[in-house]
Write a protein that holds these residues in place. Structure first.
Motif, mmCIF file in Angstrom:
data_model
loop_
_atom_site.group_PDB
_atom_site.id
_atom_site.type_symbol
_atom_site.label_atom_id
_atom_site.label_comp_id
_atom_site.label_asym_id
_atom_site.label_seq_id
_atom_site.Cartn_x
_atom_site.Cartn_y
_atom_site.Cartn_z
ATOM 1 N N ARG A 27 0.867 -1.177 0.000
ATOM 2 C CA ARG A 27 0.000 0.000 0.000
ATOM 3 C C ARG A 27 0.905 1.227 0.000
ATOM 4 O O ARG A 27 1.777 1.370 0.855
ATOM 5 C CB ARG A 27 -0.910 0.000 1.226
ATOM 6 C CG ARG A 27 -1.926 1.131 1.209
ATOM 7 C CD ARG A 27 -3.053 0.911 2.211
ATOM 8 N NE ARG A 27 -2.596 0.638 3.542
ATOM 9 C CZ ARG A 27 -2.654 1.505 4.558
ATOM 10 N NH1 ARG A 27 -3.174 2.699 4.381
ATOM 11 N NH2 ARG A 27 -2.221 1.167 5.737
ATOM 12 N N LEU A 28 0.694 2.100 -0.971
ATOM 13 C CA LEU A 28 1.431 3.353 -1.054
ATOM 14 C C LEU A 28 0.511 4.468 -0.589
ATOM 15 O O LEU A 28 -0.613 4.591 -1.082
ATOM 16 C CB LEU A 28 1.892 3.614 -2.495
ATOM 17 C CG LEU A 28 2.590 4.949 -2.750
ATOM 18 C CD1 LEU A 28 3.884 5.056 -1.951
ATOM 19 C CD2 LEU A 28 2.847 5.131 -4.247
ATOM 20 N N VAL A 29 0.989 5.248 0.373
ATOM 21 C CA VAL A 29 0.187 6.344 0.917
ATOM 22 C C VAL A 29 0.989 7.633 0.869
ATOM 23 O O VAL A 29 2.225 7.623 0.798
ATOM 24 C CB VAL A 29 -0.274 6.061 2.375
ATOM 25 C CG1 VAL A 29 -1.152 4.823 2.441
ATOM 26 C CG2 VAL A 29 0.907 5.929 3.318
ATOM 27 N N ARG A 30 0.256 8.740 0.890
ATOM 28 C CA ARG A 30 0.866 10.060 1.064
ATOM 29 C C ARG A 30 0.429 10.543 2.432
ATOM 30 O O ARG A 30 -0.764 10.631 2.710
ATOM 31 C CB ARG A 30 0.438 11.002 -0.040
ATOM 32 C CG ARG A 30 1.086 10.588 -1.376
ATOM 33 C CD ARG A 30 0.801 11.559 -2.460
ATOM 34 N NE ARG A 30 1.397 12.856 -2.116
ATOM 35 C CZ ARG A 30 2.069 13.601 -2.966
ATOM 36 N NH1 ARG A 30 2.243 13.200 -4.194
ATOM 37 N NH2 ARG A 30 2.557 14.764 -2.594
ATOM 38 N N VAL A 31 1.404 10.838 3.268
ATOM 39 C CA VAL A 31 1.135 11.242 4.637
ATOM 40 C C VAL A 31 1.378 12.745 4.763
ATOM 41 O O VAL A 31 2.437 13.245 4.378
ATOM 42 C CB VAL A 31 2.023 10.462 5.630
ATOM 43 C CG1 VAL A 31 1.677 10.842 7.065
ATOM 44 C CG2 VAL A 31 1.867 8.956 5.424
ATOM 45 N N ARG A 40 5.311 22.065 6.585
ATOM 46 C CA ARG A 40 4.361 20.980 6.339
ATOM 47 C C ARG A 40 4.411 20.542 4.868
ATOM 48 O O ARG A 40 4.495 21.375 3.962
ATOM 49 C CB ARG A 40 2.955 21.463 6.703
ATOM 50 C CG ARG A 40 1.893 20.415 6.668
ATOM 51 C CD ARG A 40 0.614 20.980 7.251
ATOM 52 N NE ARG A 40 -0.510 20.110 7.021
ATOM 53 C CZ ARG A 40 -1.731 20.348 7.460
ATOM 54 N NH1 ARG A 40 -1.979 21.456 8.166
ATOM 55 N NH2 ARG A 40 -2.702 19.513 7.217
ATOM 56 N N PHE A 41 4.353 19.205 4.634
ATOM 57 C CA PHE A 41 4.364 18.659 3.271
ATOM 58 C C PHE A 41 3.797 17.246 3.277
ATOM 59 O O PHE A 41 3.518 16.683 4.339
ATOM 60 C CB PHE A 41 5.781 18.674 2.680
ATOM 61 C CG PHE A 41 6.763 17.767 3.397
ATOM 62 C CD1 PHE A 41 7.031 16.487 2.919
ATOM 63 C CD2 PHE A 41 7.428 18.204 4.529
ATOM 64 C CE1 PHE A 41 7.941 15.663 3.575
ATOM 65 C CE2 PHE A 41 8.331 17.382 5.196
ATOM 66 C CZ PHE A 41 8.590 16.112 4.713
ATOM 67 N N GLU A 42 3.629 16.646 2.082
ATOM 68 C CA GLU A 42 3.190 15.254 1.971
ATOM 69 C C GLU A 42 4.407 14.378 1.690
ATOM 70 O O GLU A 42 5.228 14.691 0.831
ATOM 71 C CB GLU A 42 2.162 15.088 0.847
ATOM 72 C CG GLU A 42 0.801 15.623 1.202
ATOM 73 C CD GLU A 42 -0.270 15.185 0.223
ATOM 74 O OE1 GLU A 42 -1.391 14.920 0.674
ATOM 75 O OE2 GLU A 42 0.020 15.108 -0.991
ATOM 76 N N HIS A 43 4.488 13.288 2.435
ATOM 77 C CA HIS A 43 5.613 12.351 2.339
ATOM 78 C C HIS A 43 5.066 11.005 1.870
ATOM 79 O O HIS A 43 4.068 10.516 2.397
ATOM 80 C CB HIS A 43 6.256 12.202 3.721
ATOM 81 C CG HIS A 43 7.565 11.496 3.725
ATOM 82 N ND1 HIS A 43 7.727 10.200 3.323
ATOM 83 C CD2 HIS A 43 8.796 11.922 4.117
ATOM 84 C CE1 HIS A 43 8.987 9.847 3.458
ATOM 85 N NE2 HIS A 43 9.659 10.884 3.946
ATOM 86 N N MET A 121 13.505 -0.249 7.088
ATOM 87 C CA MET A 121 13.652 1.038 6.390
ATOM 88 C C MET A 121 12.713 2.069 7.005
ATOM 89 O O MET A 121 11.764 2.511 6.364
ATOM 90 C CB MET A 121 13.333 0.880 4.905
ATOM 91 C CG MET A 121 14.305 0.017 4.150
ATOM 92 S SD MET A 121 13.889 -0.075 2.398
ATOM 93 C CE MET A 121 14.051 1.635 1.919
ATOM 94 N N VAL A 122 12.969 2.497 8.225
ATOM 95 C CA VAL A 122 12.022 3.299 8.996
ATOM 96 C C VAL A 122 11.724 4.680 8.435
ATOM 97 O O VAL A 122 10.730 5.288 8.810
ATOM 98 C CB VAL A 122 12.466 3.429 10.468
ATOM 99 C CG1 VAL A 122 12.466 2.097 11.149
ATOM 100 C CG2 VAL A 122 13.826 4.107 10.573
ATOM 101 N N GLY A 123 12.514 5.194 7.532
ATOM 102 C CA GLY A 123 12.289 6.541 7.014
ATOM 103 C C GLY A 123 11.221 6.631 5.948
ATOM 104 O O GLY A 123 10.676 7.707 5.692
ATOM 105 N N MET A 124 10.891 5.486 5.299
ATOM 106 C CA MET A 124 9.951 5.553 4.193
ATOM 107 C C MET A 124 9.085 4.303 4.045
ATOM 108 O O MET A 124 8.083 4.326 3.345
ATOM 109 C CB MET A 124 10.727 5.775 2.900
ATOM 110 C CG MET A 124 9.894 6.139 1.715
ATOM 111 S SD MET A 124 11.021 6.606 0.407
ATOM 112 C CE MET A 124 10.008 7.771 -0.426
ATOM 113 N N VAL A 125 9.464 3.212 4.700
ATOM 114 C CA VAL A 125 8.751 1.951 4.550
ATOM 115 C C VAL A 125 8.353 1.428 5.923
ATOM 116 O O VAL A 125 9.174 1.384 6.837
ATOM 117 C CB VAL A 125 9.621 0.896 3.816
ATOM 118 C CG1 VAL A 125 8.886 -0.419 3.685
ATOM 119 C CG2 VAL A 125 10.045 1.416 2.450
ATOM 120 N N ASP A 126 7.089 1.039 6.058
ATOM 121 C CA ASP A 126 6.578 0.423 7.285
ATOM 122 C C ASP A 126 6.368 -1.055 6.983
ATOM 123 O O ASP A 126 5.415 -1.426 6.308
ATOM 124 C CB ASP A 126 5.258 1.094 7.686
ATOM 125 C CG ASP A 126 4.607 0.450 8.897
ATOM 126 O OD1 ASP A 126 5.266 -0.359 9.587
ATOM 127 O OD2 ASP A 126 3.423 0.751 9.151
#
Length: 189
Positions: A27-31, A40-43, A121-126
């Motif tokens: 699942r790819l999300v924008r947080v 503030r931004f979307e990651h 990969m805690v910076g971008m992948v859960d």
């Protein structure tokens, strides 16, 4: 500046997330986030299911059961621990045992114990990962998971560090699990 281990770091604020793509595997999300600097931004974040791997041993723990596979994503051939996704209704230990049998034809005969749990990969992948140790397995037949087919083999724990150094062991789950095991059992490396 130095800090104590218990000092609380500045936290990011999460306002919400929206799904960009969803499948049974990824699942790819924008947080919507705001880091401590206030910008503030979307990651983008990739959310994967819980993964388990099995570190199955034999010969009084001098050898570990592994698979030598081709991974098309990186076009690499290397050794890995058996493992896969925790299926709904299964616990982590049961999934690790099932994956071992499906991928190698060996069934754990003793209860497993969790060796380590981590996020690679805690910076971008859960993607929570767990490595389970099984001290004994028995051969019950040929592997039944043709998709995860590979060469099944027993690798001496004494060879693992050299194999990691030469890039012969693939994937953070396999490398982390094997090295963590060897830290706890230095006489076997």
């Amino acid at each position: 500046m130095t800090a104590d281990r218990d000092d609380e770091p500045p936290r990011w604020h999460v306002y919400g997330e929206r799904t960009v793509y969803d499948s049974p595997w990824v699942r790819l999300v924008r947080v919507d986030v705001e880091p401590p600097d206030g910008n503030r931004f979307e990651h983008h974040v990739v959310r994967l299911q819980r993964v388990v791997m099995a570190l199955a041993l034999r010969n009084e723990a001098s050898e570990v059961l592994m698979l030598r596979r081709h991974r098309f994503v990186t076009d690499q051939i290397g050794w890995e621990l058996p493992g896969g996704i925790v299926e709904a209704g299964d616990g982590s230990e049961a999934s690790a045992a099932r994956e071992t049998e499906e991928e190698t034809g060996y069934r754990p005969t003793t209860p497993g114990r969790k060796l380590i749990e981590f996020q690679p990969m805690v910076g971008m992948v859960d993607t929570p990962h767990e490595v389970w140790v099984f001290d004994q397995v028995e051969r019950v037949g040929d592997p039944t998971d043709a998709v995860e087919a590979g060469v099944v083999g027993w690798v001496s724990l004494g060879e693992v560090i050299g194999m990691v150094d030469r890039g012969e062991i693939l994937g953070s789950g396999s490398i982390t699990g094997l090295l963590r095991y060897l830290v706890a059992h230095p006489a076997r490396s």
